[in-house]
Design an enzyme around this catalytic site. Structure first.
Site, PDB file in Angstrom:
ATOM      1  N   LYS A  16      43.966  46.680  33.540  1.00  0.00           N
ATOM      2  CA  LYS A  16      45.339  46.923  33.484  1.00  0.00           C
ATOM      3  C   LYS A  16      45.659  46.385  35.130  1.00  0.00           C
ATOM      4  CE  LYS A  16      47.128  50.566  35.246  1.00  0.00           C
ATOM      5  NZ  LYS A  16      47.297  50.157  36.696  1.00  0.00           N
ATOM      6  N   PRO A 101      34.888  48.512  37.609  1.00  0.00           N
ATOM      7  CA  PRO A 101      34.959  49.690  38.412  1.00  0.00           C
ATOM      8  C   PRO A 101      35.462  50.960  38.189  1.00  0.00           C
ATOM      9  CG  PRO A 101      35.989  47.939  39.691  1.00  0.00           C
ATOM     10  CD  PRO A 101      35.602  47.408  38.326  1.00  0.00           C
ATOM     11  N   VAL A 102      34.965  52.089  38.572  1.00  0.00           N
ATOM     12  CA  VAL A 102      35.638  53.521  38.113  1.00  0.00           C
ATOM     13  C   VAL A 102      36.528  53.634  39.509  1.00  0.00           C
ATOM     14  CG1 VAL A 102      35.181  55.946  38.000  1.00  0.00           C
ATOM     15  CG2 VAL A 102      33.714  54.113  36.740  1.00  0.00           C
ATOM     16  N   SER A 104      39.605  52.785  40.334  1.00  0.00           N
ATOM     17  CA  SER A 104      39.726  51.614  41.158  1.00  0.00           C
ATOM     18  C   SER A 104      41.302  50.939  40.941  1.00  0.00           C
ATOM     19  CB  SER A 104      38.939  50.441  40.822  1.00  0.00           C
ATOM     20  OG  SER A 104      39.046  50.126  39.344  1.00  0.00           O
ATOM     21  N   ILE A 106      42.815  49.792  38.532  1.00  0.00           N
ATOM     22  CA  ILE A 106      42.929  48.835  37.423  1.00  0.00           C
ATOM     23  C   ILE A 106      42.964  49.635  35.926  1.00  0.00           C
ATOM     24  CG2 ILE A 106      42.532  46.655  38.306  1.00  0.00           C
ATOM     25  CD1 ILE A 106      39.752  46.982  37.480  1.00  0.00           C
ATOM     26  N   GLY A 109      39.516  53.833  32.976  1.00  0.00           N
ATOM     27  CA  GLY A 109      39.422  54.699  32.293  1.00  0.00           C
ATOM     28  C   GLY A 109      40.509  54.892  31.009  1.00  0.00           C
ATOM     29  N   SER A 110      41.595  54.448  31.413  1.00  0.00           N
ATOM     30  CA  SER A 110      43.035  54.353  30.685  1.00  0.00           C
ATOM     31  C   SER A 110      42.702  53.403  29.459  1.00  0.00           C
ATOM     32  CB  SER A 110      44.148  54.121  31.469  1.00  0.00           C
ATOM     33  OG  SER A 110      44.483  55.159  32.187  1.00  0.00           O
ATOM     34  N   ASP A 143      49.015  56.000  32.350  1.00  0.00           N
ATOM     35  CA  ASP A 143      48.481  54.462  32.017  1.00  0.00           C
ATOM     36  C   ASP A 143      47.905  54.203  30.659  1.00  0.00           C
ATOM     37  OD1 ASP A 143      49.177  53.421  34.680  1.00  0.00           O
ATOM     38  OD2 ASP A 143      47.329  53.713  35.272  1.00  0.00           O
TER      39      ASP A 143
END
Length: 291
Positions: A16, A101-102, A104, A106, A109-110, A143
């Site tokens: 995202k 990447p975690v 970050s 974008i 995780g969402s 998100d």
């Protein structure tokens, strides 16, 4: 055995990207109100859901190591939330291929949680529309609702108010992360200054240059705070702006990932190779559009 199609059980979890992000207020409960134009890049994690006697999650991929310290992955929380909402047993063997990447900015995780909701909807034969899945998604994070459909959208409220995006041209995008995790709560705490007004957007743009020109008059209200906490954000933005053909560079979300807009996906793919190899970098087009 599930009767859902194999394609339904395998879901992409695209990155995202907030093309702009205005903080427009704050609710009494402390949650910030936002206004953002969200798109999804073709950089993506992957989720697969298969029948299982109980709920389990296996994680692999180049960014999997960053999740080893997480006691309760958001994918598992999404599975339990959908199980409770649907009244079905939380049984599935989930697999996450981690590319993004975690922590970050974008929505990695969402996006993973939203993809898990879609995959489990197929596995469990629920047949829920996106709007119903988004209701479950909101309990998982601001998100997650916009990531359920993974389509360009205007996002407001705390993330629950979604409207169609303006008509977008075909364009390229470079993403870069300087390999520094930047937790969202810390960035919001560090933000100061007045709240912004919601943006006024046209119905659409004919080309990438016109879109970038209008977006340049807007901003990411979290960018100054993120640069104070993480000076590498400023370095990433400078590197993007130096790339030939860059039309606009900005931080996404709460950082530290930054993006640049290019005229075409091919331009972005070539430009990304010029960035430092020690950074996470990607170039291409938008999710769901021809590359």
């Amino acid at each position: 055995m599930s009767t859902a199609s194999a394609s339904g059980l395998r879901q992409s979890a695209p990155a995202k990207v907030n093309l702009f992000l205005h903080v427009t207020g704050r609710r009494a409960d402390g949650y910030h109100l936002l206004d953002s134009l969200v798109v999804f890049a073709d950089a993506a994690d992957g989720i697969e859901a298969l029948p299982g006697a109980q709920l389990s999650l296996a994680v692999d991929g180049p960014e999997a190591g960053a999740l080893e310290a997480e006691p309760d992955n958001l994918v598992l929380r999404a599975a339990r939330a959908l199980s409770a909402a649907a009244g079905v047993p939380p049984s599935a063997a989930l697999a996450l291929h981690k590319v993004l990447p975690v922590a970050s900015g974008i929505g990695g995780g969402s996006a993973d949680a939203a993809a898990a909701l879609r995959a489990l909807d197929a596995l469990w034969g629920l047949g829920w529309p996106d709007a119903r899945l988004a209701e479950v998604a909101l309990s998982l994070g601001a998100d997650v609702p916009v990531c359920v459909a993974s389509r360009p959208a205007r996002m407001s409220g705390v993330g629950e108010m979604l409207a169609p995006a303006p008509s977008l041209p075909r364009f390229g995008m470079v993403l870069v992360n300087p390999r520094v995790a930047l937790p969202t709560p810390a960035v919001f705490r560090a933000r100061d200054g007045a709240f912004s007004q919601p943006a006024v957007l046209p119905d659409g743009w004919e080309d990438a240059a016109a879109m970038a020109s209008d977006l340049a008059a807007l901003r990411n209200d979290l960018e100054p705070a993120a640069m104070v906490l993480c000076p590498a954000v400023a370095a990433a933005l400078a590197a993007l702006r130096d790339l030939p053909g860059c039309l606009l560079a900005r931080m996404s979300g709460s950082g530290a990932t930054c993006f640049a807009i290019f005229d075409q996906p091919g331009d972005a793919r070539r430009a990304a190779t010029a960035l430092p190899a020690v950074w996470w970098r990607w170039g291409g087009g938008l999710h769901g559009t021809p590359g």
